[in-house]
Design a protein around this motif. Structure first.
Motif, PDB file in Angstrom:
ATOM      1  N   ASP A   1       0.815  -1.218   0.000  1.00 50.73           N
ATOM      2  CA  ASP A   1       0.000   0.000   0.000  1.00 50.73           C
ATOM      3  C   ASP A   1       0.850   1.270   0.000  1.00 50.73           C
ATOM      4  O   ASP A   1       0.379   2.349   0.366  1.00 50.73           O
ATOM      5  CB  ASP A   1      -0.946   0.004   1.197  1.00 50.73           C
ATOM      6  N   LYS A   2       2.105   1.163  -0.429  1.00 51.23           N
ATOM      7  CA  LYS A   2       2.998   2.324  -0.437  1.00 51.23           C
ATOM      8  C   LYS A   2       2.746   3.196  -1.674  1.00 51.23           C
ATOM      9  O   LYS A   2       2.218   2.738  -2.690  1.00 51.23           O
ATOM     10  CB  LYS A   2       4.454   1.878  -0.419  1.00 51.23           C
ATOM     11  N   VAL A   3       3.167   4.446  -1.568  1.00 54.63           N
ATOM     12  CA  VAL A   3       3.010   5.396  -2.673  1.00 54.63           C
ATOM     13  C   VAL A   3       4.352   6.081  -2.939  1.00 54.63           C
ATOM     14  O   VAL A   3       4.932   6.694  -2.028  1.00 54.63           O
ATOM     15  CB  VAL A   3       1.937   6.460  -2.345  1.00 54.63           C
ATOM     16  N   ASP A   4       4.838   5.954  -4.171  1.00 57.74           N
ATOM     17  CA  ASP A   4       6.082   6.626  -4.590  1.00 57.74           C
ATOM     18  C   ASP A   4       7.225   6.416  -3.597  1.00 57.74           C
ATOM     19  O   ASP A   4       7.986   7.341  -3.306  1.00 57.74           O
ATOM     20  CB  ASP A   4       5.846   8.132  -4.766  1.00 57.74           C
ATOM     21  N   LEU A   5       7.369   5.219  -3.102  1.00 56.33           N
ATOM     22  CA  LEU A   5       8.379   4.951  -2.078  1.00 56.33           C
ATOM     23  C   LEU A   5       9.637   4.297  -2.638  1.00 56.33           C
ATOM     24  O   LEU A   5      10.750   4.619  -2.220  1.00 56.33           O
ATOM     25  CB  LEU A   5       7.795   4.045  -0.993  1.00 56.33           C
ATOM     26  N   TYR A   6       9.465   3.408  -3.609  1.00 60.40           N
ATOM     27  CA  TYR A   6      10.576   2.551  -4.034  1.00 60.40           C
ATOM     28  C   TYR A   6      11.248   3.007  -5.323  1.00 60.40           C
ATOM     29  O   TYR A   6      10.589   3.416  -6.277  1.00 60.40           O
ATOM     30  CB  TYR A   6      10.091   1.117  -4.198  1.00 60.40           C
ATOM     31  N   ASP A   7      12.572   2.876  -5.318  1.00 59.88           N
ATOM     32  CA  ASP A   7      13.345   3.088  -6.543  1.00 59.88           C
ATOM     33  C   ASP A   7      13.298   1.845  -7.426  1.00 59.88           C
ATOM     34  O   ASP A   7      13.575   1.914  -8.618  1.00 59.88           O
ATOM     35  CB  ASP A   7      14.801   3.420  -6.193  1.00 59.88           C
ATOM     36  N   GLY A   8      12.966   0.712  -6.831  1.00 59.90           N
ATOM     37  CA  GLY A   8      12.856  -0.525  -7.587  1.00 59.90           C
ATOM     38  C   GLY A   8      12.063  -1.567  -6.824  1.00 59.90           C
ATOM     39  O   GLY A   8      12.075  -1.575  -5.587  1.00 59.90           O
ATOM     40  N   ILE A   9      11.356  -2.419  -7.552  1.00 63.37           N
ATOM     41  CA  ILE A   9      10.654  -3.548  -6.948  1.00 63.37           C
ATOM     42  C   ILE A   9      11.031  -4.808  -7.713  1.00 63.37           C
ATOM     43  O   ILE A   9      11.021  -4.841  -8.952  1.00 63.37           O
ATOM     44  CB  ILE A   9       9.127  -3.345  -6.946  1.00 63.37           C
ATOM     45  N   TRP A  10      11.389  -5.837  -6.962  1.00 65.07           N
ATOM     46  CA  TRP A  10      11.830  -7.118  -7.504  1.00 65.07           C
ATOM     47  C   TRP A  10      10.771  -8.163  -7.168  1.00 65.07           C
ATOM     48  O   TRP A  10      10.514  -8.437  -5.993  1.00 65.07           O
ATOM     49  CB  TRP A  10      13.175  -7.470  -6.873  1.00 65.07           C
ATOM     50  N   ALA A  11      10.124  -8.732  -8.174  1.00 69.46           N
ATOM     51  CA  ALA A  11       9.099  -9.768  -7.972  1.00 69.46           C
ATOM     52  C   ALA A  11       9.505 -10.981  -8.803  1.00 69.46           C
ATOM     53  O   ALA A  11       9.072 -11.144  -9.949  1.00 69.46           O
ATOM     54  CB  ALA A  11       7.731  -9.253  -8.378  1.00 69.46           C
ATOM     55  N   SER A  12      10.357 -11.813  -8.245  1.00 72.21           N
ATOM     56  CA  SER A  12      10.922 -12.941  -8.965  1.00 72.21           C
ATOM     57  C   SER A  12      10.152 -14.223  -8.649  1.00 72.21           C
ATOM     58  O   SER A  12      10.238 -14.739  -7.534  1.00 72.21           O
ATOM     59  CB  SER A  12      12.404 -13.102  -8.602  1.00 72.21           C
ATOM     60  N   PHE A  13       9.410 -14.709  -9.615  1.00 74.43           N
ATOM     61  CA  PHE A  13       8.640 -15.947  -9.481  1.00 74.43           C
ATOM     62  C   PHE A  13       7.738 -15.919  -8.246  1.00 74.43           C
ATOM     63  O   PHE A  13       7.643 -16.903  -7.516  1.00 74.43           O
ATOM     64  CB  PHE A  13       9.573 -17.162  -9.456  1.00 74.43           C
ATOM     65  N   SER A  14       7.099 -14.794  -8.023  1.00 75.89           N
ATOM     66  CA  SER A  14       6.159 -14.671  -6.908  1.00 75.89           C
ATOM     67  C   SER A  14       4.741 -14.374  -7.410  1.00 75.89           C
ATOM     68  O   SER A  14       3.789 -15.055  -7.022  1.00 75.89           O
ATOM     69  CB  SER A  14       6.624 -13.576  -5.936  1.00 75.89           C
ATOM     70  N   LEU A  15       4.610 -13.399  -8.284  1.00 78.63           N
ATOM     71  CA  LEU A  15       3.279 -13.008  -8.760  1.00 78.63           C
ATOM     72  C   LEU A  15       2.605 -14.089  -9.601  1.00 78.63           C
ATOM     73  O   LEU A  15       1.406 -14.008  -9.858  1.00 78.63           O
ATOM     74  CB  LEU A  15       3.370 -11.701  -9.558  1.00 78.63           C
ATOM     75  N   LEU A  16       3.346 -15.113  -9.991  1.00 76.43           N
ATOM     76  CA  LEU A  16       2.748 -16.225 -10.727  1.00 76.43           C
ATOM     77  C   LEU A  16       1.799 -17.031  -9.846  1.00 76.43           C
ATOM     78  O   LEU A  16       1.031 -17.863 -10.327  1.00 76.43           O
ATOM     79  CB  LEU A  16       3.819 -17.142 -11.327  1.00 76.43           C
ATOM     80  N   HIS A  17       1.818 -16.764  -8.535  1.00 79.72           N
ATOM     81  CA  HIS A  17       0.887 -17.433  -7.628  1.00 79.72           C
ATOM     82  C   HIS A  17      -0.418 -16.656  -7.464  1.00 79.72           C
ATOM     83  O   HIS A  17      -1.304 -17.104  -6.726  1.00 79.72           O
ATOM     84  CB  HIS A  17       1.540 -17.658  -6.270  1.00 79.72           C
ATOM     85  N   ALA A  18      -0.533 -15.519  -8.122  1.00 79.74           N
ATOM     86  CA  ALA A  18      -1.773 -14.745  -8.066  1.00 79.74           C
ATOM     87  C   ALA A  18      -2.686 -15.141  -9.233  1.00 79.74           C
ATOM     88  O   ALA A  18      -2.206 -15.353 -10.349  1.00 79.74           O
ATOM     89  CB  ALA A  18      -1.461 -13.250  -8.157  1.00 79.74           C
ATOM     90  N   PRO A  19      -3.976 -15.251  -9.000  1.00 83.10           N
ATOM     91  CA  PRO A  19      -4.888 -15.540 -10.105  1.00 83.10           C
ATOM     92  C   PRO A  19      -4.797 -14.478 -11.196  1.00 83.10           C
ATOM     93  O   PRO A  19      -4.532 -13.301 -10.911  1.00 83.10           O
ATOM     94  CB  PRO A  19      -6.270 -15.507  -9.436  1.00 83.10           C
ATOM     95  N   LYS A  20      -5.010 -14.888 -12.428  1.00 85.96           N
ATOM     96  CA  LYS A  20      -4.914 -13.945 -13.548  1.00 85.96           C
ATOM     97  C   LYS A  20      -5.846 -12.755 -13.367  1.00 85.96           C
ATOM     98  O   LYS A  20      -5.497 -11.628 -13.715  1.00 85.96           O
ATOM     99  CB  LYS A  20      -5.239 -14.671 -14.862  1.00 85.96           C
ATOM    100  N   ALA A  21      -7.022 -13.007 -12.820  1.00 90.17           N
ATOM    101  CA  ALA A  21      -7.994 -11.929 -12.647  1.00 90.17           C
ATOM    102  C   ALA A  21      -7.505 -10.863 -11.674  1.00 90.17           C
ATOM    103  O   ALA A  21      -7.967  -9.719 -11.717  1.00 90.17           O
ATOM    104  CB  ALA A  21      -9.323 -12.496 -12.158  1.00 90.17           C
ATOM    105  N   GLU A  22      -6.550 -11.223 -10.810  1.00 95.91           N
ATOM    106  CA  GLU A  22      -6.068 -10.279  -9.803  1.00 95.91           C
ATOM    107  C   GLU A  22      -4.760  -9.591 -10.180  1.00 95.91           C
ATOM    108  O   GLU A  22      -4.390  -8.595  -9.553  1.00 95.91           O
ATOM    109  CB  GLU A  22      -5.897 -11.006  -8.461  1.00 95.91           C
ATOM    110  N   LEU A  23      -4.060 -10.104 -11.191  1.00 98.16           N
ATOM    111  CA  LEU A  23      -2.747  -9.531 -11.525  1.00 98.16           C
ATOM    112  C   LEU A  23      -2.818  -8.055 -11.909  1.00 98.16           C
ATOM    113  O   LEU A  23      -1.955  -7.272 -11.466  1.00 98.16           O
ATOM    114  CB  LEU A  23      -2.061 -10.338 -12.626  1.00 98.16           C
ATOM    115  N   PRO A  24      -3.805  -7.607 -12.699  1.00 94.93           N
ATOM    116  CA  PRO A  24      -3.848  -6.167 -13.015  1.00 94.93           C
ATOM    117  C   PRO A  24      -3.897  -5.296 -11.764  1.00 94.93           C
ATOM    118  O   PRO A  24      -3.243  -4.241 -11.702  1.00 94.93           O
ATOM    119  CB  PRO A  24      -5.120  -6.031 -13.855  1.00 94.93           C
ATOM    120  N   ARG A  25      -4.635  -5.731 -10.761  1.00 94.94           N
ATOM    121  CA  ARG A  25      -4.727  -4.966  -9.513  1.00 94.94           C
ATOM    122  C   ARG A  25      -3.385  -4.930  -8.792  1.00 94.94           C
ATOM    123  O   ARG A  25      -2.975  -3.890  -8.269  1.00 94.94           O
ATOM    124  CB  ARG A  25      -5.798  -5.608  -8.630  1.00 94.94           C
ATOM    125  N   HIS A  26      -2.703  -6.052  -8.775  1.00 92.33           N
ATOM    126  CA  HIS A  26      -1.387  -6.094  -8.116  1.00 92.33           C
ATOM    127  C   HIS A  26      -0.362  -5.240  -8.860  1.00 92.33           C
ATOM    128  O   HIS A  26       0.443  -4.540  -8.241  1.00 92.33           O
ATOM    129  CB  HIS A  26      -0.897  -7.531  -8.018  1.00 92.33           C
TER     130      HIS A  26
END
Length: 197
Positions: free
Chosen positions: A95-120
């Motif tokens: 729930d952060k806003v303009d906080l990160y210079d980079g985000i690393w999501a390595s083989f993690s978001l593949l566990h989210a349903p397709k319908a939810e990925l746009p929101r993430h």
């Protein structure tokens, strides 16, 4: 479904085995590039960090690192192995806003349903500063299914991911592909994408 209990349970039960997996070479190459592209002393998030080996590498390179994972066993391993305090949480807890210079999501978001990925992806875009770097690694293929040990997976083509990233406000910039054996013993193809906010 913000968090899939069966998937989390699989990681809780096999955390030790997961840490012994030989990681593919490409992620380390991609990680070094990611670290080099983040401003010196920049703040990054390892989103779905597992045992936090990557988060530790980022910290040791001088970055300010936040890390999050949904598995209590992974959180415990991160503290024990790398002295990293990992936040226990799901993808919905970003729930952060303009906080990160980079985000690393390595083989993690593949566990989210397709319908939810746009929101993430939208939440990730909100959390990254303008011009920041986003690394995403996913398994390629079609549909959604569980693997041999019960983990939920959503599979994507390169085109699907590019479209989703663009829709979330990212500019995909660099791609890498390969195939490696996972925790369930199956060799699966993957894609890594570096994108800019």
């Amino acid at each position: 479904m913000s968090i899939d209990p069966e998937t989390v349970s699989a990681y809780n039960e096999r955390a030790g085995d997961y840490t012994k997996l030989a990681a593919p070479n490409a992620p380390y190459h991609a990680l070094n590039e990611f670290i080099a592209l983040v401003p010196k002393g920049g703040r990054v998030l390892d989103f779905g960090c597992g045992p936090a080996r990557t988060a530790a590498a980022m910290r040791d390179a001088g970055l300010v690192v936040d890390a999050m994972d949904a598995s209590q066993s992974m959180v415990d391993l991160a503290k024990k192995s790398y002295n990293i305090d990992v936040t226990l949480g799901s993808f919905d807890d970003l729930d952060k806003v303009d906080l990160y210079d980079g985000i690393w999501a390595s083989f993690s978001l593949l566990h989210a349903p397709k319908a939810e990925l746009p929101r993430h992806l939208a939440a990730i875009r909100t959390a990254i500063k303008a011009g920041g770097i986003f690394h995403i690694s996913m398994k390629t293929g079609t549909g959604e299914q569980r693997d041999k040990i019960g983990r939920f997976y959503a599979y994507y083509s390169k085109e699907e991911l590019v479209d989703l990233l663009k829709a979330a406000g990212f500019r995909p910039d660099h791609f890498a592909t390969g195939a490696d054996k996972g925790l369930d013993g199956t060799v699966a193809p993957w894609i890594m994408i570096r994108a800019y906010a």
